[in-house]
Motif scaffolding. Structure first.
Motif, mmCIF file in Angstrom:
data_model
loop_
_atom_site.group_PDB
_atom_site.id
_atom_site.type_symbol
_atom_site.label_atom_id
_atom_site.label_comp_id
_atom_site.label_asym_id
_atom_site.label_seq_id
_atom_site.Cartn_x
_atom_site.Cartn_y
_atom_site.Cartn_z
ATOM 1 N N SER A 13 0.837 -1.206 0.000
ATOM 2 C CA SER A 13 0.000 0.000 0.000
ATOM 3 C C SER A 13 0.873 1.259 0.000
ATOM 4 N N GLU A 14 0.314 2.334 -0.505
ATOM 5 C CA GLU A 14 1.062 3.610 -0.548
ATOM 6 C C GLU A 14 1.476 4.055 0.849
ATOM 7 N N ALA A 15 0.593 3.912 1.831
ATOM 8 C CA ALA A 15 0.919 4.321 3.198
ATOM 9 C C ALA A 15 2.108 3.528 3.732
ATOM 10 N N THR A 16 2.133 2.233 3.450
ATOM 11 C CA THR A 16 3.240 1.388 3.904
ATOM 12 C C THR A 16 4.535 1.800 3.226
ATOM 13 N N GLU A 18 5.297 4.738 1.879
ATOM 14 C CA GLU A 18 5.704 6.069 2.351
ATOM 15 C C GLU A 18 6.424 5.970 3.695
ATOM 16 N N ARG A 19 5.871 5.184 4.594
ATOM 17 C CA ARG A 19 6.494 5.020 5.913
ATOM 18 C C ARG A 19 7.856 4.357 5.779
#
Length: 179
Positions: A13-16, A18-19
């Motif tokens: 996922s994008e959130a993963t 990015e982190r």
């Protein structure tokens, strides 16, 4: 200060992502294909950490060829059946997983399949999409009512319990067998 190097074997996922990119020097497999044994062995010399999915296999033979650089296999999967845990432990490589993150999703899919089967969803969809449906009748595609029915669940682990909770929303009488 240099950030630890991290190989992410599949598109997450994008959130993963990015982190991960914030905290690590990341290389992502944008092709989103399973990492091969050769790639895993090679990566062990270039990365401090790997985030694999269940599609990558850490057999004893593969792990025996790992470099000493790799310190953790942080699975993006619920299980670790694709990891030879004793071999990884012997090499001092930590292994993590993400238990329980898919219990509700799996239970929802089970509910979807149960409702779809009970109400002839696939056949009904086909009739509508092919233009074969031309009128209604009281007995046409009635199916089986799920509300108030009896449900049997074999195995009351995380998914079984989540499924039972969802079934109660349909006033189902839940029976189960658990070893």
């Amino acid at each position: 200060m240099n950030k630890p190097r991290l190989w992410i074997t599949r598109r997450l996922s994008e959130a993963t992502l990015e982190r991960a990119e914030r905290d690590y020097d990341v290389v992502i497999n944008h092709a989103d294909t399973p990492g091969t044994a050769t790639e895993l062995i090679s990566a062990s010399a270039d990365f401090d950490a790997i985030i694999p999915c269940h599609s990558e296999h850490f057999s004893a033979d593969v792990v025996a060829q790992f470099s000493d650089r790799l310190k953790i296999v942080a699975n993006h999967s619920v299980g670790v059946d694709h990891c030879n845990l004793p071999a990884l432990k012997d090499r001092g490589i930590a292994v993590t997983n993400t238990p329980d993150v898919l219990s509700d999703a799996t239970a929802e899919l089970a509910m979807l399949l149960m409702l779809g089967a009970a109400r002839h969803a696939v056949a009904g969809d086909k009739i509508v999409r092919t233009g074969a449906w031309d009128s209604w009748s009281p007995a046409f595609m009635v199916g089986k009512q799920v509300t108030g029915s009896r449900l049997g669940i074999i195995g009351m682990g995380r998914v079984g319990r989540a499924f039972a909770t969802k079934a109660r929303g349909f006033d189902m009488e839940v029976h189960y067998y658990n070893r």
